[in-house]
Design a protein around this motif. Structure first.
Motif, PDB file in Angstrom:
ATOM      1  N   GLU A 200       0.858  -1.183   0.000  1.00 43.28           N
ATOM      2  CA  GLU A 200       0.000   0.000   0.000  1.00 43.28           C
ATOM      3  C   GLU A 200       0.894   1.232   0.000  1.00 43.28           C
ATOM      4  OE1 GLU A 200      -3.345   2.155   2.893  1.00 43.28           O
ATOM      5  OE2 GLU A 200      -2.502   0.195   3.429  1.00 43.28           O
ATOM      6  N   LEU A 201       0.808   2.018  -1.040  1.00 46.07           N
ATOM      7  CA  LEU A 201       1.685   3.182  -1.168  1.00 46.07           C
ATOM      8  C   LEU A 201       1.280   4.280  -0.183  1.00 46.07           C
ATOM      9  CD1 LEU A 201       1.995   3.476  -5.049  1.00 46.07           C
ATOM     10  CD2 LEU A 201       3.426   2.179  -3.466  1.00 46.07           C
ATOM     11  N   THR A 202       2.287   4.978   0.342  1.00 45.07           N
ATOM     12  CA  THR A 202       2.063   6.143   1.205  1.00 45.07           C
ATOM     13  C   THR A 202       2.820   7.306   0.575  1.00 45.07           C
ATOM     14  OG1 THR A 202       3.946   5.502   2.591  1.00 45.07           O
ATOM     15  CG2 THR A 202       1.784   4.771   3.290  1.00 45.07           C
ATOM     16  N   GLN A 203       2.091   8.188  -0.101  1.00 43.98           N
ATOM     17  CA  GLN A 203       2.740   9.205  -0.923  1.00 43.98           C
ATOM     18  C   GLN A 203       2.741  10.592  -0.294  1.00 43.98           C
ATOM     19  OE1 GLN A 203       2.404   8.670  -5.224  1.00 43.98           O
ATOM     20  NE2 GLN A 203       0.740   7.233  -4.846  1.00 43.98           N
ATOM     21  N   SER A 204       2.511  10.630   1.025  1.00 47.65           N
ATOM     22  CA  SER A 204       2.587  11.905   1.748  1.00 47.65           C
ATOM     23  C   SER A 204       2.858  11.596   3.208  1.00 47.65           C
ATOM     24  CB  SER A 204       1.279  12.681   1.615  1.00 47.65           C
ATOM     25  OG  SER A 204       0.246  12.022   2.320  1.00 47.65           O
ATOM     26  N   PRO A 205       3.369  12.554   3.969  1.00 44.44           N
ATOM     27  CA  PRO A 205       3.565  12.328   5.415  1.00 44.44           C
ATOM     28  C   PRO A 205       2.271  11.969   6.132  1.00 44.44           C
ATOM     29  CG  PRO A 205       4.795  14.262   4.679  1.00 44.44           C
ATOM     30  CD  PRO A 205       3.947  13.846   3.524  1.00 44.44           C
ATOM     31  N   ALA A 206       1.169  12.580   5.722  1.00 45.48           N
ATOM     32  CA  ALA A 206      -0.114  12.265   6.354  1.00 45.48           C
ATOM     33  C   ALA A 206      -0.511  10.815   6.092  1.00 45.48           C
ATOM     34  CB  ALA A 206      -1.193  13.207   5.839  1.00 45.48           C
ATOM     35  N   ALA A 207      -0.291  10.352   4.856  1.00 48.09           N
ATOM     36  CA  ALA A 207      -0.612   8.969   4.519  1.00 48.09           C
ATOM     37  C   ALA A 207       0.269   8.001   5.300  1.00 48.09           C
ATOM     38  CB  ALA A 207      -0.461   8.747   3.029  1.00 48.09           C
ATOM     39  N   ALA A 208       1.531   8.338   5.472  1.00 45.64           N
ATOM     40  CA  ALA A 208       2.440   7.492   6.236  1.00 45.64           C
ATOM     41  C   ALA A 208       2.021   7.409   7.693  1.00 45.64           C
ATOM     42  CB  ALA A 208       3.868   8.023   6.113  1.00 45.64           C
ATOM     43  N   ALA A 209       1.607   8.535   8.258  1.00 50.28           N
ATOM     44  CA  ALA A 209       1.153   8.544   9.648  1.00 50.28           C
ATOM     45  C   ALA A 209      -0.119   7.711   9.816  1.00 50.28           C
ATOM     46  CB  ALA A 209       0.909   9.982  10.107  1.00 50.28           C
ATOM     47  N   GLU A 210      -1.032   7.836   8.852  1.00 49.58           N
ATOM     48  CA  GLU A 210      -2.269   7.050   8.903  1.00 49.58           C
ATOM     49  C   GLU A 210      -1.969   5.565   8.770  1.00 49.58           C
ATOM     50  OE1 GLU A 210      -6.467   6.738   6.425  1.00 49.58           O
ATOM     51  OE2 GLU A 210      -5.349   8.625   6.424  1.00 49.58           O
ATOM     52  N   ALA A 211      -0.995   5.208   7.921  1.00 52.68           N
ATOM     53  CA  ALA A 211      -0.618   3.816   7.748  1.00 52.68           C
ATOM     54  C   ALA A 211      -0.028   3.239   9.037  1.00 52.68           C
ATOM     55  CB  ALA A 211       0.381   3.685   6.609  1.00 52.68           C
ATOM     56  N   LYS A 212       0.758   4.034   9.722  1.00 52.29           N
ATOM     57  CA  LYS A 212       1.345   3.572  10.984  1.00 52.29           C
ATOM     58  C   LYS A 212       0.259   3.286  12.013  1.00 52.29           C
ATOM     59  CE  LYS A 212       5.002   4.648  14.294  1.00 52.29           C
ATOM     60  NZ  LYS A 212       6.060   5.622  14.685  1.00 52.29           N
ATOM     61  N   THR A 213      -0.721   4.169  12.095  1.00 50.84           N
ATOM     62  CA  THR A 213      -1.845   3.947  13.006  1.00 50.84           C
ATOM     63  C   THR A 213      -2.606   2.687  12.625  1.00 50.84           C
ATOM     64  OG1 THR A 213      -2.078   6.323  13.362  1.00 50.84           O
ATOM     65  CG2 THR A 213      -3.976   4.951  13.907  1.00 50.84           C
ATOM     66  N   SER A 214      -2.813   2.488  11.322  1.00 53.54           N
ATOM     67  CA  SER A 214      -3.512   1.301  10.840  1.00 53.54           C
ATOM     68  C   SER A 214      -2.750   0.032  11.191  1.00 53.54           C
ATOM     69  CB  SER A 214      -3.715   1.400   9.322  1.00 53.54           C
ATOM     70  OG  SER A 214      -4.365   0.256   8.827  1.00 53.54           O
ATOM     71  N   MET A 215      -1.432   0.075  11.096  1.00 57.65           N
ATOM     72  CA  MET A 215      -0.619  -1.085  11.448  1.00 57.65           C
ATOM     73  C   MET A 215      -0.814  -1.465  12.908  1.00 57.65           C
ATOM     74  SD  MET A 215       2.964  -0.346   9.447  1.00 57.65           S
ATOM     75  CE  MET A 215       3.825  -1.490  10.500  1.00 57.65           C
ATOM     76  N   GLU A 216      -0.826  -0.474  13.790  1.00 54.98           N
ATOM     77  CA  GLU A 216      -1.010  -0.751  15.214  1.00 54.98           C
ATOM     78  C   GLU A 216      -2.385  -1.362  15.469  1.00 54.98           C
ATOM     79  OE1 GLU A 216       1.294  -0.502  17.497  1.00 54.98           O
ATOM     80  OE2 GLU A 216       2.727   0.189  15.980  1.00 54.98           O
ATOM     81  N   ARG A 217      -3.400  -0.839  14.800  1.00 59.33           N
ATOM     82  CA  ARG A 217      -4.763  -1.343  14.993  1.00 59.33           C
ATOM     83  C   ARG A 217      -4.894  -2.781  14.489  1.00 59.33           C
ATOM     84  NH1 ARG A 217      -6.955   2.371  12.380  1.00 59.33           N
ATOM     85  NH2 ARG A 217      -7.780   1.302  10.547  1.00 59.33           N
ATOM     86  N   ARG A 218      -4.253  -3.085  13.380  1.00 60.45           N
ATOM     87  CA  ARG A 218      -4.360  -4.425  12.812  1.00 60.45           C
ATOM     88  C   ARG A 218      -3.503  -5.437  13.557  1.00 60.45           C
ATOM     89  NH1 ARG A 218      -4.934  -3.587   6.230  1.00 60.45           N
ATOM     90  NH2 ARG A 218      -5.644  -1.432   6.307  1.00 60.45           N
ATOM     91  N   ARG A 219      -2.426  -4.977  14.167  1.00 67.21           N
ATOM     92  CA  ARG A 219      -1.537  -5.911  14.857  1.00 67.21           C
ATOM     93  C   ARG A 219      -2.272  -6.651  15.968  1.00 67.21           C
ATOM     94  NH1 ARG A 219       2.572  -2.607  15.878  1.00 67.21           N
ATOM     95  NH2 ARG A 219       3.645  -3.179  13.953  1.00 67.21           N
ATOM     96  N   VAL A 220      -3.234  -5.993  16.598  1.00 66.01           N
ATOM     97  CA  VAL A 220      -4.027  -6.617  17.652  1.00 66.01           C
ATOM     98  C   VAL A 220      -4.753  -7.850  17.118  1.00 66.01           C
ATOM     99  CG1 VAL A 220      -5.959  -6.247  19.245  1.00 66.01           C
ATOM    100  CG2 VAL A 220      -4.311  -4.418  18.836  1.00 66.01           C
TER     101      VAL A 220
END
Length: 415
Positions: free
Chosen positions: A140-160
């Protein structure tokens, strides 16, 4: 011919269901008017989407809604003349996408998603289809700092929920996918999902295994199905076939079938397109790639690099409109400079069967003995085909179900 059970629809869901019923010792006839895997199951992005923890909800923020107001995006397009007809369904979709209701649908779906890989593995071994799978995840591409930050949050939520992802910077992404433009800032590599190099071939492999194990694959039209003297009968090219039970797995045609029998089914169709492309200069794309901002997916397939579009809300049988595909192609050519010529004579058009609460209908029909439903899988028919078949076969056989089937009952719409 007499069998124990008829399965109507030889797509990803119907064919897997026929196999699962057969594994429980039932004599099954699989009936379709076309060959297996030649309708909706033919044209998807080929993902077994284990990383999903929430279904695709309706945008709830004004900012997101405003993105679609001008109807100029490739991830969603609507036919203006179709909006009045579909507006009541969209309102229900919006209502079910509220955070609490979306969370309830996600919780119901999660056991099916969690079992998607293991059930695919079982059927792949049964049908010798393992060479069609790549177990390398997707990007999943992250083409802006905001997208990268949202992806990091999504990773934490999915890791559970047991989903693993790795954040990639520009250099790490270039090492995995050197054919991408160096302008791409980064990505998330979701490690758990599998991908399929030819979804239609996978369905055909399942159908071939079904026949090899003694099942009957027949050409016939579900419109001929009728209930007679406590049995179900369908007319096929080889004659009538009778069974005490029937499964409706007709994908986007299931709603009309159920309504013909008097059931209220609020189904809508999200149409979608794909096209295959050559890659120039020996380039290759190794993983399925989502460009969420661009609104499309690139998936390496046996035929070439497949570009799949988002959703189109238009009449079921309206002529193809390639504006979404053309928009996505222009963006993709900037992302993949080596993207070459089109390989298909015309874009493929498919139809995703969608219910407003984003859950399929899996279970019995309350007013007809021996009638069962399995449809409405929206974007995840390929992912959920084998596990939906497992759940339904357990219910039909009277075995303990692998998860509570109540959230998938048609009674939630037809009570």
């Amino acid at each position: 011919m007499r069998v124990d059970i008829l399965v109507l629809g030889a797509g990803a869901v119907g064919t897997a269901t026929a196999l699962q019923l057969q594994r429980r010792g039932m004599q099954v006839a699989l009936v379709d008017r076309r060959d297996p895997g030649e309708e909706t199951s033919f044209g998807n992005a080929g993902l077994i989407e284990r990383s999903t923890i929430e279904p695709y909800g309706f945008p709830r923020s004004l900012r997101k809604l405003a993105r679609y107001a001008f109807n100029n995006r490739s991830d969603m397009r609507y036919d203006l003349t179709h909006l009045p007809r579909i507006a009541p369904w969209l309102a229900r979709y919006w209502w079910h996408s509220a955070p609490g209701r979306l969370a309830a649908s996600a919780a119901a779906l999660r056991p099916l998603i969690a079992a998607s890989l293991s059930t695919h593995q079982e059927l792949a071994e049964l049908s010798d289809a393992q060479p069609l799978f790549r177990k390398t995840g997707w990007i999943e591409l992250t083409q802006s700092p905001a997208a990268a930050a949202e992806a990091k949050t999504s990773m934490e939520r999915r890791r559970v929920h047991g989903v693993t992802g790795v954040l990639l910077g520009r250099d790490a992404l270039a090492a995995l996918e050197p054919a991408l433009s160096p302008r791409v800032e980064g990505a998330v590599h979701w490690l758990d999902p599998w991908s399929v190099s030819d979804p239609g071939a996978l369905v055909k492999a399942h159908a071939a295994a079904f026949v090899k194990l003694g099942g009957s694959l027949l050409r016939g039209d579900a419109a001929t199905v009728r209930q007679e003297n406590g049995n179900w009968r369908v007319t096929t090219e080889g004659g009538d076939v009778t069974a005490s039970q029937v499964v409706v797995a007709l994908g986007p045609w299931s709603g009309a079938f159920a309504r013909r029998l008097g059931y209220r089914v609020p189904m809508a169709i999200k149409r979608g397109y794909h096209m295959h492309y050559a890659l120039d200069d020996g380039a290759e794309i190794r993983h399925t790639i989502l460009d969420e901002e661009g609104g499309y997916v690139l998936a390496p397939m046996a035929r070439g690099l497949r570009l799949t579009t988002g959703a189109e809300f238009a009449p079921f049988d309206a002529p193809a409109n390639t504006i979404q595909l053309d928009r996505a192609e222009r963006i993709a050519r900037r992302l993949v400079p080596s993207l070459g010529r089109r390989l298909d004579p015309a874009p493929w058009l498919g139809r995703r069967p969608c219910l407003p609460d984003m859950r399929p209908i899996i279970g019995p029909a309350p007013r007809h003995d021996g009638l069962w439903f399995s449809f409405g899988h929206a974007h995840h028919g390929l992912t959920l085909g084998p596990v939906s078949g497992l759940l339904l076969s357990q219910m039909i056989a009277g075995d303990a179900p692998m998860t509570d089937p109540t959230p998938f009952g048609i009674e939630r719409f037809d009570s």
